[in-house]
Design a protein around this motif. Structure first.
Motif, short mmCIF file in Angstrom:
data_model
loop_
_atom_site.label_atom_id
_atom_site.label_comp_id
_atom_site.label_asym_id
_atom_site.label_seq_id
_atom_site.Cartn_x
_atom_site.Cartn_y
_atom_site.Cartn_z
N TYR A 1 41.12 -22.93 -50.09
CA TYR A 1 40.30 -22.59 -48.92
C TYR A 1 40.18 -23.77 -47.96
CZ TYR A 1 38.41 -17.92 -49.94
OH TYR A 1 38.26 -16.57 -50.12
N HIS A 2 39.76 -24.92 -48.51
CA HIS A 2 39.52 -26.05 -47.58
C HIS A 2 40.82 -26.66 -47.11
CE1 HIS A 2 40.29 -29.93 -49.57
NE2 HIS A 2 39.84 -29.43 -50.70
N ARG A 3 41.93 -26.32 -47.77
CA ARG A 3 43.23 -26.75 -47.26
C ARG A 3 43.48 -26.16 -45.87
NH1 ARG A 3 48.50 -25.44 -46.81
NH2 ARG A 3 50.01 -27.06 -47.37
N GLU A 4 42.96 -24.95 -45.66
CA GLU A 4 43.10 -24.29 -44.36
C GLU A 4 41.81 -24.35 -43.54
OE1 GLU A 4 46.05 -21.03 -46.46
OE2 GLU A 4 44.83 -20.38 -44.78
N ASN A 5 40.91 -25.28 -43.93
CA ASN A 5 39.66 -25.54 -43.19
C ASN A 5 38.66 -24.38 -43.27
OD1 ASN A 5 40.63 -28.07 -42.38
ND2 ASN A 5 41.63 -27.20 -40.59
N TYR A 6 38.76 -23.56 -44.31
CA TYR A 6 37.74 -22.54 -44.56
C TYR A 6 36.67 -23.14 -45.46
CZ TYR A 6 41.21 -19.22 -42.78
OH TYR A 6 42.11 -18.55 -42.01
N TYR A 7 35.85 -24.02 -44.90
CA TYR A 7 34.91 -24.77 -45.72
C TYR A 7 33.77 -23.89 -46.25
CZ TYR A 7 37.30 -28.93 -44.13
OH TYR A 7 38.24 -29.88 -43.90
N LYS A 8 33.32 -22.93 -45.44
CA LYS A 8 32.22 -22.06 -45.87
C LYS A 8 32.60 -21.33 -47.16
CE LYS A 8 29.39 -18.18 -44.22
NZ LYS A 8 29.86 -17.18 -45.19
N GLU A 9 33.80 -20.73 -47.17
CA GLU A 9 34.26 -19.99 -48.35
C GLU A 9 34.46 -20.93 -49.54
OE1 GLU A 9 35.38 -17.75 -44.69
OE2 GLU A 9 35.44 -19.82 -45.38
N ALA A 10 34.95 -22.15 -49.25
CA ALA A 10 35.18 -23.11 -50.33
C ALA A 10 33.87 -23.51 -50.99
CB ALA A 10 35.90 -24.34 -49.79
N PHE A 11 32.83 -23.78 -50.17
CA PHE A 11 31.53 -24.15 -50.74
C PHE A 11 30.91 -22.99 -51.51
CE2 PHE A 11 31.10 -28.36 -49.56
CZ PHE A 11 31.40 -28.58 -48.23
N GLU A 12 31.15 -21.77 -51.05
CA GLU A 12 30.59 -20.60 -51.75
C GLU A 12 31.19 -20.45 -53.15
OE1 GLU A 12 29.61 -17.76 -47.86
OE2 GLU A 12 31.35 -17.34 -49.13
N ILE A 13 32.51 -20.61 -53.29
CA ILE A 13 33.12 -20.45 -54.61
C ILE A 13 32.67 -21.58 -55.54
CG2 ILE A 13 35.25 -21.69 -54.07
CD1 ILE A 13 34.97 -18.56 -56.26
N LEU A 14 32.48 -22.80 -55.00
CA LEU A 14 31.99 -23.90 -55.82
C LEU A 14 30.55 -23.64 -56.27
CD1 LEU A 14 33.42 -26.98 -53.90
CD2 LEU A 14 34.24 -26.03 -56.05
#
Length: 500
Positions: free
Chosen positions: A76-89
């Motif tokens: 996710y954060h590889r493509e700058n989708y930080y919101k989704e990345a933080f949600e899965i974490l």
């Protein structure tokens, strides 16, 4: 009663079968995700890792769920989708904290989402959040014993370098490399430097790239010496053991009667001379072979190092081309990338000489001076002293070297100063071009390193320091060399000597 037992057995078999299917399904999703990841199909890989996470989480397979979830966040954060990345974490954290399992293994799993958050906050340049997650990783690593020591040191180094604390970054890397060196695990140390270089390249941190390369070069040079010392000690130990064996046998035989002892002593003396002669011969042969092998290895390492640096430079170029070319930092990075490629190309073709042709010296030197005059400060005079004759050399290469030297002279010569370009014949097959200025000169401590690449770390916006090393390599390909006159104290004097 028999029907009841049969139904119970059937129910148990169905339960085991469903569990096996679920586990197989999660593992199958991971396998599919890895296949897409290997093909650089990141969106598909992310989808299958997410399915695997859901499967493993539903069945309480925490370790597999954490691994799959962290992969989802990374993609996710590889493509700058930080919101989704933080949600899965956050889901991973809930999975671990809601679990009734409070073992140290369960606590250790919390290290991985914290590590992924650190990578994201470093990328976002959020120093406070990055510090918070680094401290959390330290606390988890402490409770887990020494399980994460090496990984934690690497992430500390990346954190400190990214946020400009080079001293702390060096300390972390030194500690990690020392750990690997103590274990003689040189490959892990080598991989650690390569990961650091790749991380710096991905983050477009030119200063860190330059620093990592310099430290990597120092490491490879020092470890080669350590390995050579280890090999020398091994040979010495073998020789000591052989001499000790001979001594023991001689001592045993010495208890024999006089005549036999005398004969054996004579034989042992002769044998000792033969053994020593053989050992000396074998050592000379081994030394020659070792020297040849070390030379081959050194050449191979230099080629691999040059190719490695060129590959990184070429990988940076497409990204740099997408940035605003008017920015000084972008111009500096682009120039640095081009210089790296030029340097690598020259090193790989150092044995190939430039073609020569007859050149009119007066016209050649006047043309170069005409290009430099617009760059001079007010009141600076540029004199040219070239005889009316011709000489044989490669004009394009010599011109590029002299232009670089004269441009540097124009930069460092103050108003009212003097710059000169001279040609001198030093023999039937030797000629010299001399560039002299009345500027601030070159500090004594820099004279020995200024013609060598990567000898110091600089702000790339003020120059990358590769211009003179490139000129020095070009001079070698001209069958000559570039040097600095140490005796000249009223500025700087460069000497380009060419042998025909």
């Amino acid at each position: 009663m028999k029907k009841l037992i049969a139904l119970l057995l059937l129910s148990v078999l169905i339960s085991f079968n469903n569990a096996a299917i679920a586990q197989t399904g999660g593992d199958k999703y991971v396998k599919q995700a890895q296949q897409h990841l290997n093909n650089k199909e990141y969106t598909q890989a992310r989808y299958y890792f997410l399915q695997a996470f859901n499967q493993f989480a539903a069945k309480g397979q925490q370790e597999k769920a954490v691994d799959a979830g962290v992969n989802v966040a990374s993609l996710y954060h590889r493509e700058n989708y930080y919101k989704e990345a933080f949600e899965i974490l956050a889901k991973i954290d809930r999975l671990l904290t809601d679990s009734q399992d409070s073992t140290s293994a369960n606590t250790s799993l919390m290290y991985y989402p914290a590590k992924e958050r650190l990578a994201m906050f470093i990328k976002l340049k959020n120093v406070s959040k990055a510090t918070e997650n680094l401290n959390r990783m330290k606390a988890i690593a402490k409770s887990a014993g020494n399980k994460f020591d090496s990984d934690l040191l690497y992430n500390e180094a990346n954190f400190y370098y990214t946020f400009g604390n080079s001293a702390a970054g060096d300390a972390a890397i030194n500690k990690l490399i020392a750990h690997y060196a103590d274990e003689k695990d040189y490959q892990k140390a080598d991989d650690c430097f390569k990961q650091l270089i790749n991380a710096a390249t991905r983050s477009k941190n030119a200063q860190l790239v330059n620093r990592a390369y310099a430290r990597y070069n120092q490491w490879t040079d020092s470890i080669r010496k350590v390995q050579e010392a280890d090999e020398l000690n091994r040979v010495k130990n073998s020789l000591d053991e052989a001499n000790q064996t001979i001594s023991d046998k001689s001592s045993t035989i010495s208890i024999k009667n006089g005549i036999i002892v005398a004969l054996i002593v004579v034989i042992c003396i002769l044998a000792a001379f033969l053994v020593l002669g053989a050992i000396m011969l074998l050592r000379q042969i081994a030394s020659a072979r070792k020297a040849k092998k070390n030379l081959l290895i050194s050449n191979e390492h230099n080629q691999l190092k040059a190719q490695f640096i060129r590959n990184i430079s070429e990988q940076m170029e497409p990204t740099l081309n997408t940035l605003d070319q008017s920015l000084p930092a972008v111009k500096a990075l682009k120039g640095f990338s081009e210089h790296i490629q030029d340097l690598s190309e020259l090193e790989n073709t150092l044995d190939e000489r430039y073609e020569s042709e007859e050149v009119n010296l007066t016209r050649f030197c006047d043309d170069i001076a005409a290009q430099i005059k617009p760059l001079l400060k007010p009141g600076v005079t540029l004199s040219v002293n070239a005889p009316k004759m011709s000489a044989k050399f490669n004009p394009e290469t010599v011109e590029s070297i002299l232009l670089h030297l004269l441009k540097n002279a124009a930069i460092y010569t103050p108003e009212g100063g003097k710059i000169s370009l001279e040609f001198k014949k030093r023999g039937a097959k030797t000629m010299q071009f001399l560039v002299t200025d009345s500027g601030c000169g070159i500090p004594e401590e820099k004279i020995d390193i200024i013609l060598k690449p990567f000898s110091e770390i600089k702000d790339l916006t003020e120059g990358d320091g590769l211009g003179l090393p490139i000129c020095a390599l070009k001079a070698e390909k001209l069958n000559g060399h570039l040097s600095i006159d140490r005796e000249f104290k009223h500025g700087a004097k460069f000497i380009l000597e060419i042998r025909s």
